[in-house]
Design an enzyme around this catalytic site. Structure first.
Site, PDB file in Angstrom:
ATOM      1  CG  HIS A 185      28.786  82.328 -14.107  1.00 27.41           C
ATOM      2  ND1 HIS A 185      28.655  82.014 -12.771  1.00 27.41           N
ATOM      3  CD2 HIS A 185      29.167  83.634 -14.136  1.00 27.41           C
ATOM      4  CE1 HIS A 185      28.927  83.068 -12.029  1.00 27.41           C
ATOM      5  NE2 HIS A 185      29.254  84.067 -12.831  1.00 27.41           N
ATOM      6  CG  ASP A 218      28.398  78.952 -11.259  1.00 24.91           C
ATOM      7  OD1 ASP A 218      28.968  78.839 -12.367  1.00 24.91           O
ATOM      8  OD2 ASP A 218      28.082  80.047 -10.769  1.00 24.91           O
ATOM      9  CB  SER A 296      31.412  85.471 -10.813  1.00 24.46           C
ATOM     10  OG  SER A 296      30.114  85.994 -10.700  1.00 24.46           O
TER      11      SER A 296
END
Length: 450
Positions: A185, A218, A296
């Site tokens: 993402h 992810d 992230s």
């Protein structure tokens, strides 16, 4: 110097008595401090507007000690004051004698070290400064500072711009060939024609190429010039225990080289993130180390400084439309899954997803994960013909209650636990059919990629 007796005025050789200083009044009682105020801050004077106190305010003049009182502070019971008697003027020990007494006291109290310490502080009110042996950069092995010193140079800020927008995330050096691991993402906004780059701790930037990415796990892999890049060591997430100390490194809110610390709060936490049809299913490591937007893709490290997870998500407070920041509940993709997936992305640009070959009923609110009835399944078949579940003997309407002897609470937990396995792994399922339970063994197969 003798103090004057009661009724006597100062003698000619005595210096005039200094006036005593007034004692400051006690501060007015006040209400409890609000959340905006810093704990322990003084409220007797207005605080400066800046959250940082100017240097001068930290080291202002020390308050002067009150002058010695000419009379005893108190009188013991039974003690009588003798009547004033004329006496000859006496001299005290003088400065030379006072200094000699001070030196003797210093030597007796603390040896030569006490003498040096007492003489080094000329004004008598300064701080005691201790210098660390071995240099300011050295810290014990296993400390957060030592882990950070080793890891920070290998953690990068990922910058993305493209048709899907622009943003920043984190990444880390995977090997000596210039592969950088981050989240899917993080780079997805670049699309096919956008730009991806990394920023190193020294502020330099390098263009990056997306080698492969996978939304189900992810994860994404970038490739950059490997010059002067040091890969991080990778540990086994299967060896992690709840309560282990961990360190997260990344670029929260774009603030590169940020280090936070905490513990492993839980293991195999089922996390489903992303939009419908493009979800990530993660059997995650939960941590209370502060993780915020921008973390992230950064590493979660154990006490040896080894990567045991990739930070990927934070919990969202119920009722909020968007997670705004760390609330002490963050999630990381386990390193065992990371290594398997990243190696596949480097080799082929794609990752394999293990499946059991059934359609699950999201309307089921009982315990376990229920296989759809055939009349509710797409194409009329809830169990894929000749798939792993079909070969193992699973039928439409069965409820899967355990995987490898561990209870399944809902279908998301079943999916995340299956995705944590590898293609070819054998698993044991406990199913309930017609009120009776039975165990079935199956071999996981790879999903057909569209």
């Amino acid at each position: 110097m003798s103090s004057p007796h009661h009724g006597e005025g100062p003698r000619p050789q005595d210096p005039p008595t200094e006036p005593t200083q007034p004692v400051p009044a006690a501060p007015e009682p006040r209400a409890a401090a609000s959340a905006d105020e810093q704990p322990g801050a003084s409220h007797t004077q207005p605080m400066p507007r800046s959250p940082y106190l100017p240097f001068a305010s930290l080291g202002g003049d020390q308050p002067q000690a009150p002058s010695p009182q000419p009379y005893p502070a108190h009188q013991q019971a039974g003690q009588h004051l003798a009547p004033a008697q004329p006496e000859r003027p006496r001299r005290g020990p003088g400065w030379g004698g006072a200094l000699a007494l001070a030196l003797v006291a210093a030597l007796v109290a603390g040896g030569v070290g006490g003498l040096v310490g007492g003489m080094a502080d000329d004004d008598g009110g300064g701080p005691t400064i201790v210098q660390r042996v071995g240099g300011s950069a050295e810290r014990p092995d296993g400390s957060v500072a030592a882990i950070a010193a080793d890891a920070v140079p290998s953690v990068v800020t990922v910058r993305v711009s493209g048709g899907g927008g622009a943003g920043t995330g984190s990444g880390w050096v995977y090997d000596d060939r210039g592969h950088i691991v981050t989240n899917h993402h993080v780079v997805d906004a670049a699309g096919d024609d956008g730009r991806v780059s990394i920023e190193l701790t020294d502020g330099s930037r390098r263009d990056a190429k997306v080698v492969g990415k996978d939304s189900s796990y992810d994860l994404a892999v970038l490739k950059v010039d490997p010059t002067d890049l040091d890969p991080l060591d990778i540990g086994r997430s299967g060896d992690v225990a709840v309560g282990d100390e961990v360190v997260a490194v990344g670029s929260p809110l774009g603030l590169g080289s940020t280090v936070t610390a905490g513990i492993v709060s839980a293991l195999e936490r089922p996390v489903t993130a992303g939009e419908a049809g493009d979800e990530s299913f993660i059997s995650a490591v939960q941590t209370d180390a502060a993780i915020n937007p921008g973390n992230s893709g950064g590493p979660l490290l154990n006490g040896d400084g080894d990567v045991i997870g990739v930070n990927t998500a934070i919990a969202q407070v119920p009722g909020q439309q968007q997670a705004s920041g760390s609330i002490g509940v963050g999630f990381a993709i386990p390193s065992d899954v990371v290594v398997r997936t990243v190696d596949q992305l480097i080799a082929t640009g794609r990752a394999q997803h293990p499946i059991i070959g059934v359609s699950l009923d999201r309307r089921w609110d009982g315990e376990g994960a229920k296989v759809l009835e055939d009349d509710a399944a797409q194409g009329g078949r809830a169990v894929v013909p000749d798939g792993p579940a079909d070969k193992a003997g699973i039928e439409a309407g069965d409820v899967i209650t355990e995987l490898d002897g561990r209870r399944i609470t809902d279908l998301d937990q079943l999916i995340t636990r299956i995705r944590a396995k590898a293609v070819g792994d054998k698993v044991t399922l406990t199913i309930r059919r017609d009120g009776k339970e039975r165990e079935l063994t199956m071999t996981l197969e790879a999903a057909e990629e569209s």
